[in-house]
Write a protein that holds these residues in place. Structure first.
Motif, PDB file in Angstrom:
ATOM      1  N   MET A  73       0.818  -1.191   0.000  1.00 38.14           N
ATOM      2  CA  MET A  73       0.000   0.000   0.000  1.00 38.14           C
ATOM      3  C   MET A  73       0.863   1.257   0.000  1.00 38.14           C
ATOM      4  N   ARG A  74       1.909   1.255   0.829  1.00 38.37           N
ATOM      5  CA  ARG A  74       2.800   2.412   0.871  1.00 38.37           C
ATOM      6  C   ARG A  74       3.495   2.616  -0.473  1.00 38.37           C
ATOM      7  N   PHE A  75       3.833   1.495  -1.092  1.00 38.03           N
ATOM      8  CA  PHE A  75       4.492   1.589  -2.394  1.00 38.03           C
ATOM      9  C   PHE A  75       3.581   2.278  -3.404  1.00 38.03           C
ATOM     10  N   LEU A  76       2.317   1.940  -3.398  1.00 36.65           N
ATOM     11  CA  LEU A  76       1.344   2.528  -4.313  1.00 36.65           C
ATOM     12  C   LEU A  76       1.193   4.032  -4.053  1.00 36.65           C
ATOM     13  N   VAL A  77       1.178   4.423  -2.808  1.00 40.00           N
ATOM     14  CA  VAL A  77       1.078   5.833  -2.460  1.00 40.00           C
ATOM     15  C   VAL A  77       2.307   6.576  -2.959  1.00 40.00           C
ATOM     16  N   CYS A  78       3.480   5.992  -2.816  1.00 37.37           N
ATOM     17  CA  CYS A  78       4.719   6.617  -3.293  1.00 37.37           C
ATOM     18  C   CYS A  78       4.704   6.782  -4.812  1.00 37.37           C
ATOM     19  N   VAL A  79       4.247   5.754  -5.502  1.00 39.13           N
ATOM     20  CA  VAL A  79       4.183   5.817  -6.962  1.00 39.13           C
ATOM     21  C   VAL A  79       3.205   6.909  -7.404  1.00 39.13           C
ATOM     22  N   ILE A  80       2.074   6.970  -6.739  1.00 41.82           N
ATOM     23  CA  ILE A  80       1.081   7.990  -7.090  1.00 41.82           C
ATOM     24  C   ILE A  80       1.622   9.391  -6.819  1.00 41.82           C
ATOM     25  N   GLU A  81       2.282   9.593  -5.694  1.00 42.16           N
ATOM     26  CA  GLU A  81       2.860  10.897  -5.371  1.00 42.16           C
ATOM     27  C   GLU A  81       3.940  11.287  -6.374  1.00 42.16           C
ATOM     28  N   GLU A  82       4.751  10.340  -6.790  1.00 42.45           N
ATOM     29  CA  GLU A  82       5.798  10.611  -7.785  1.00 42.45           C
ATOM     30  C   GLU A  82       5.169  10.972  -9.132  1.00 42.45           C
ATOM     31  N   ALA A  83       4.122  10.258  -9.513  1.00 43.21           N
ATOM     32  CA  ALA A  83       3.430  10.549 -10.774  1.00 43.21           C
ATOM     33  C   ALA A  83       2.784  11.931 -10.706  1.00 43.21           C
ATOM     34  N   ARG A  84       2.213  12.252  -9.566  1.00 46.85           N
ATOM     35  CA  ARG A  84       1.590  13.564  -9.374  1.00 46.85           C
ATOM     36  C   ARG A  84       2.628  14.676  -9.534  1.00 46.85           C
ATOM     37  N   ALA A  85       3.778  14.504  -8.912  1.00 46.93           N
ATOM     38  CA  ALA A  85       4.843  15.506  -8.996  1.00 46.93           C
ATOM     39  C   ALA A  85       5.332  15.647 -10.439  1.00 46.93           C
ATOM     40  N   THR A  86       5.470  14.530 -11.120  1.00 50.51           N
ATOM     41  CA  THR A  86       5.915  14.553 -12.511  1.00 50.51           C
ATOM     42  C   THR A  86       4.901  15.277 -13.395  1.00 50.51           C
ATOM     43  N   LEU A  87       3.628  14.997 -13.189  1.00 48.04           N
ATOM     44  CA  LEU A  87       2.590  15.659 -13.981  1.00 48.04           C
ATOM     45  C   LEU A  87       2.562  17.161 -13.711  1.00 48.04           C
ATOM     46  N   ILE A  88       2.703  17.557 -12.484  1.00 51.30           N
ATOM     47  CA  ILE A  88       2.730  18.980 -12.150  1.00 51.30           C
ATOM     48  C   ILE A  88       3.917  19.651 -12.830  1.00 51.30           C
ATOM     49  N   ASP A  89       5.086  19.018 -12.781  1.00 51.22           N
ATOM     50  CA  ASP A  89       6.266  19.575 -13.446  1.00 51.22           C
ATOM     51  C   ASP A  89       6.035  19.723 -14.950  1.00 51.22           C
ATOM     52  N   GLU A  90       5.416  18.723 -15.551  1.00 48.75           N
ATOM     53  CA  GLU A  90       5.170  18.779 -16.995  1.00 48.75           C
ATOM     54  C   GLU A  90       4.161  19.863 -17.349  1.00 48.75           C
ATOM     55  N   VAL A  91       3.146  20.047 -16.528  1.00 50.93           N
ATOM     56  CA  VAL A  91       2.162  21.102 -16.767  1.00 50.93           C
ATOM     57  C   VAL A  91       2.825  22.467 -16.673  1.00 50.93           C
ATOM     58  N   ILE A  92       3.680  22.652 -15.682  1.00 54.19           N
ATOM     59  CA  ILE A  92       4.392  23.922 -15.538  1.00 54.19           C
ATOM     60  C   ILE A  92       5.292  24.173 -16.741  1.00 54.19           C
ATOM     61  N   GLU A  93       5.991  23.151 -17.184  1.00 66.23           N
ATOM     62  CA  GLU A  93       6.875  23.288 -18.351  1.00 66.23           C
ATOM     63  C   GLU A  93       6.074  23.622 -19.608  1.00 66.23           C
ATOM     64  N   LEU A  94       4.935  22.957 -19.788  1.00 61.97           N
ATOM     65  CA  LEU A  94       4.075  23.236 -20.944  1.00 61.97           C
ATOM     66  C   LEU A  94       3.562  24.671 -20.887  1.00 61.97           C
ATOM     67  N   HIS A  95       3.176  25.115 -19.719  1.00 59.18           N
ATOM     68  CA  HIS A  95       2.705  26.484 -19.543  1.00 59.18           C
ATOM     69  C   HIS A  95       3.797  27.482 -19.908  1.00 59.18           C
ATOM     70  N   GLU A  96       5.015  27.242 -19.466  1.00 56.90           N
ATOM     71  CA  GLU A  96       6.133  28.131 -19.790  1.00 56.90           C
ATOM     72  C   GLU A  96       6.389  28.167 -21.295  1.00 56.90           C
ATOM     73  N   ARG A  97       6.312  27.024 -21.954  1.00 51.24           N
ATOM     74  CA  ARG A  97       6.513  26.990 -23.405  1.00 51.24           C
ATOM     75  C   ARG A  97       5.421  27.764 -24.131  1.00 51.24           C
ATOM     76  N   MET A  98       4.182  27.631 -23.656  1.00 54.37           N
ATOM     77  CA  MET A  98       3.076  28.362 -24.280  1.00 54.37           C
ATOM     78  C   MET A  98       3.265  29.867 -24.104  1.00 54.37           C
ATOM     79  N   LEU A  99       3.630  30.290 -22.909  1.00 57.05           N
ATOM     80  CA  LEU A  99       3.860  31.713 -22.679  1.00 57.05           C
ATOM     81  C   LEU A  99       5.022  32.230 -23.516  1.00 57.05           C
ATOM     82  N   ASN A 100       6.082  31.463 -23.616  1.00 59.48           N
ATOM     83  CA  ASN A 100       7.220  31.877 -24.443  1.00 59.48           C
ATOM     84  C   ASN A 100       6.806  32.027 -25.904  1.00 59.48           C
TER      85      ASN A 100
END
Length: 82
Positions: free
Chosen positions: A1-28
């Motif tokens: 169960m803890r492993f699943l929570v860690c994987v989900i948190e890592e995926a969440r962080a990765t998605l947030i980073d990608e959204v921020i990067e996409l936003h920066e590219r759009m603004l540029n």
């Protein structure tokens, strides 16, 4: 169960980073297009200003020549501005 929570948190962080990067590219991209448009407008405006300045110089010279020769200044202007 803890492993699943860690994987989900890592995926969440990765998605947030990608959204921020996409936003920066759009603004540029938006800023780049705006900068290009502004440069084109400035170039066009500069050409118009230069054209009007030349016209005013020509009128000034024609008026000066008309005054020196005693000619009608209105005719001198009409010769420059039909």
């Amino acid at each position: 169960m803890r492993f699943l929570v860690c994987v989900i948190e890592e995926a969440r962080a990765t998605l947030i980073d990608e959204v921020i990067e996409l936003h920066e590219r759009m603004l540029n991209s938006i800023f780049s297009k705006a900068k290009k448009t502004q440069a084109e407008r400035l170039q066009q405006t500069g050409k118009q200003i230069q054209s009007k300045l030349k016209q005013y110089i020509d009128i000034g010279q024609a008026l000066s020549e008309a005054r020196n020769s005693g000619d009608d200044p209105w005719n001198a202007i009409e010769n420059i501005l039909p």
